[in-house]
Design an enzyme around this catalytic site. Structure first.
Site, PDB file in Angstrom:
ATOM      1  N   LYS A  61     -47.758 -36.367-139.980  1.00  0.00           N
ATOM      2  CA  LYS A  61     -47.665 -35.042-140.582  1.00  0.00           C
ATOM      3  C   LYS A  61     -47.050 -34.046-139.596  1.00  0.00           C
ATOM      4  O   LYS A  61     -46.290 -33.169-139.989  1.00  0.00           O
ATOM      5  CB  LYS A  61     -49.061 -34.559-141.024  1.00  0.00           C
ATOM      6  CG  LYS A  61     -49.785 -35.514-141.974  1.00  0.00           C
ATOM      7  CD  LYS A  61     -49.006 -35.790-143.236  1.00  0.00           C
ATOM      8  CE  LYS A  61     -49.760 -36.718-144.183  1.00  0.00           C
ATOM      9  NZ  LYS A  61     -48.895 -37.258-145.251  1.00  0.00           N
ATOM     10  N   VAL A 109     -42.468 -27.764-146.414  1.00  0.00           N
ATOM     11  CA  VAL A 109     -43.635 -28.161-147.213  1.00  0.00           C
ATOM     12  C   VAL A 109     -44.377 -29.295-146.514  1.00  0.00           C
ATOM     13  O   VAL A 109     -43.799 -30.065-145.761  1.00  0.00           O
ATOM     14  CB  VAL A 109     -43.187 -28.610-148.614  1.00  0.00           C
ATOM     15  CG1 VAL A 109     -42.550 -27.474-149.358  1.00  0.00           C
ATOM     16  CG2 VAL A 109     -42.245 -29.812-148.589  1.00  0.00           C
ATOM     17  N   THR A 110     -45.664 -29.379-146.815  1.00  0.00           N
ATOM     18  CA  THR A 110     -46.438 -28.385-147.533  1.00  0.00           C
ATOM     19  C   THR A 110     -47.129 -27.490-146.489  1.00  0.00           C
ATOM     20  O   THR A 110     -47.369 -27.914-145.367  1.00  0.00           O
ATOM     21  CB  THR A 110     -47.512 -29.008-148.453  1.00  0.00           C
ATOM     22  OG1 THR A 110     -48.404 -29.800-147.665  1.00  0.00           O
ATOM     23  CG2 THR A 110     -46.884 -29.901-149.510  1.00  0.00           C
ATOM     24  N   LYS A 138     -40.161 -38.494-138.792  1.00  0.00           N
ATOM     25  CA  LYS A 138     -41.514 -38.519-138.223  1.00  0.00           C
ATOM     26  C   LYS A 138     -42.419 -39.415-139.070  1.00  0.00           C
ATOM     27  O   LYS A 138     -42.382 -39.356-140.301  1.00  0.00           O
ATOM     28  CB  LYS A 138     -42.067 -37.093-138.125  1.00  0.00           C
ATOM     29  CG  LYS A 138     -42.191 -36.357-139.441  1.00  0.00           C
ATOM     30  CD  LYS A 138     -42.517 -34.879-139.198  1.00  0.00           C
ATOM     31  CE  LYS A 138     -42.727 -34.097-140.468  1.00  0.00           C
ATOM     32  NZ  LYS A 138     -43.894 -34.456-141.255  1.00  0.00           N
ATOM     33  N   ASP A 180     -39.708 -31.206-143.873  1.00  0.00           N
ATOM     34  CA  ASP A 180     -39.924 -32.160-144.985  1.00  0.00           C
ATOM     35  C   ASP A 180     -39.485 -31.673-146.362  1.00  0.00           C
ATOM     36  O   ASP A 180     -40.180 -31.931-147.363  1.00  0.00           O
ATOM     37  CB  ASP A 180     -41.406 -32.553-145.049  1.00  0.00           C
ATOM     38  CG  ASP A 180     -41.886 -33.247-143.785  1.00  0.00           C
ATOM     39  OD1 ASP A 180     -41.087 -33.397-142.844  1.00  0.00           O
ATOM     40  OD2 ASP A 180     -43.071 -33.627-143.741  1.00  0.00           O
ATOM     41  N   CYS A 220     -48.019 -30.595-143.517  1.00  0.00           N
ATOM     42  CA  CYS A 220     -47.060 -30.831-142.428  1.00  0.00           C
ATOM     43  C   CYS A 220     -46.626 -29.559-141.707  1.00  0.00           C
ATOM     44  O   CYS A 220     -46.342 -29.597-140.502  1.00  0.00           O
ATOM     45  CB  CYS A 220     -45.868 -31.614-142.957  1.00  0.00           C
ATOM     46  SG  CYS A 220     -46.347 -33.307-143.370  1.00  0.00           S
ATOM     47  N   GLU A 250     -40.675 -36.747-143.317  1.00  0.00           N
ATOM     48  CA  GLU A 250     -41.804 -37.668-143.160  1.00  0.00           C
ATOM     49  C   GLU A 250     -41.440 -38.990-143.826  1.00  0.00           C
ATOM     50  O   GLU A 250     -40.929 -38.999-144.950  1.00  0.00           O
ATOM     51  CB  GLU A 250     -43.074 -37.096-143.820  1.00  0.00           C
ATOM     52  CG  GLU A 250     -44.265 -38.053-143.684  1.00  0.00           C
ATOM     53  CD  GLU A 250     -45.557 -37.521-144.315  1.00  0.00           C
ATOM     54  OE1 GLU A 250     -45.605 -36.352-144.724  1.00  0.00           O
ATOM     55  OE2 GLU A 250     -46.514 -38.319-144.378  1.00  0.00           O
ATOM     56  N   GLN A 286     -57.390 -14.370-136.077  1.00  0.00           N
ATOM     57  CA  GLN A 286     -57.867 -14.289-134.690  1.00  0.00           C
ATOM     58  C   GLN A 286     -56.740 -13.940-133.717  1.00  0.00           C
ATOM     59  O   GLN A 286     -56.556 -14.594-132.684  1.00  0.00           O
ATOM     60  CB  GLN A 286     -58.518 -15.609-134.278  1.00  0.00           C
ATOM     61  CG  GLN A 286     -59.678 -16.030-135.186  1.00  0.00           C
ATOM     62  CD  GLN A 286     -60.274 -17.346-134.779  1.00  0.00           C
ATOM     63  OE1 GLN A 286     -61.016 -17.426-133.800  1.00  0.00           O
ATOM     64  NE2 GLN A 286     -59.930 -18.391-135.513  1.00  0.00           N
TER      65      GLN A 286
HETATM   66  C1  C5J Z   1     -46.137 -32.984-146.044  1.00  0.00           C
HETATM   67  C2  C5J Z   1     -47.767 -34.328-147.205  1.00  0.00           C
HETATM   68  N1  C5J Z   1     -44.862 -32.978-145.708  1.00  0.00           N
HETATM   69  N2  C5J Z   1     -48.273 -33.301-147.881  1.00  0.00           N
HETATM   70  N3  C5J Z   1     -46.681 -34.175-146.397  1.00  0.00           N
HETATM   71  O1  C5J Z   1     -46.778 -31.949-146.083  1.00  0.00           O
HETATM   72  O2  C5J Z   1     -48.252 -35.427-147.318  1.00  0.00           O
END
Ligand code: C5J
Length: 244
Positions: free
Chosen positions: A134, A159-160, A131, A26, A164, A74, A204
């Site tokens: 996320k 990102v972020t 997509k 993204d 995502c 996205e 973990q």
């Molecule tokens: C992504 C968002 N790409 N933060 N989307 O992280 O809405």
């Protein structure tokens, strides 16, 4: 079949590079530039700039080696038929998904803001996964593409970090893919969420995956393209104390 050592947390990994792909999540104008979705949500979009140069360096190295590179975006259909109403109805109607902004309709496929930033623009033969959610596996053919190519390991940036990237890594992990998240290739509007997002992945024993810096990977990939540069491998071995 080049086998490379990747210094990562929580532990060093051996990666069959022919079975690895770079997935860039993204890196769209809507998230990184003023006037898009990120800003409409009240965020300081300049926070995401730090990831651009490291992503560009990894992308260049992956391309030189012929590694599979996959980009994701996205976004939604113009009629919003694939957008859950609860997702669309959040926030001020002027700034919602589908509203008209300076880069076209926010988070709508085909609009300027939905596209990937010029610095990381996909080559014609690099798959771009559109997509609606996320996670990059939800309602897409990403898994099919990876399985058809025998991919088992994903180097992930984008990102972020906590939205995502994290969602995609969790989806990948459940499907049996090994994820190595490149910490400096990721960014968040919230620095503390970036750190927490990475910490959750590698905690973990690497519950969702591993975390690594991008430079040693760039060096290892470059050394594979130029085999005489074997000192890059030593550089990686010496980097064990790095913190991500
Ligand atoms: C992504 C968002 N790409 N933060 N989307 O992280 O809405």
């Amino acid at each position: 079949m080049p086998l490379v050592t990747v210094e990562a947390e929580p532990a060093q990994l051996s990666v069959e590079i022919d079975r690895a792909a770079l997935v860039i999540i993204d890196m769209q104008r809507d998230f990184l530039e003023a006037g898009g979705f990120g800003e409409a949500l009240g965020n300081d979009v300049s926070c995401l700039q730090a990831a651009v140069a490291p992503c560009r360096a990894v992308l260049g190295a992956a391309r030189s080696l012929g590694m599979l590179v996959i980009h994701t975006r996205e976004g939604h259909r113009p009629d919003l038929s694939d957008a859950p109403p609860f997702k669309v109805e959040r926030g001020d109607p002027k700034n919602r998904i589908g509203a008209r902004g300076p880069m076209g309709r926010i988070l709508i496929r085909g609009e300027p803001g939905h596209d990937i930033i010029p610095e990381l623009y996909p080559l014609a033969d690099e798959p771009v996964i559109d997509k609606p959610g996320k996670g990059a596996f939800y309602q897409t053919d990403l898994e099919l593409m990876l399985r058809n190519r025998g991919i088992d390991t994903l180097f992930v940036g984008g990102v972020t970090t906590e939205v995502c990237v994290n969602t995609t890594v969790r989806e990948a992990n459940d499907r049996g893919f090994r994820c190595i998240v490149l910490s400096d290739c990721c960014a968040s509007y919230f620095p503390e969420f970036h750190q927490a997002g990475l910490a959750m992945i590698k905690a973990q024993g690497g519950i969702f995956g591993s975390v690594a810096l991008s430079l040693p990977l760039v060096e290892v990939l470059t050394a594979l393209v130029e085999p005489s540069a074997t000192h890059f491998r030593a550089g990686i071995a010496n980097n064990r104390s790095a913190r991500y």
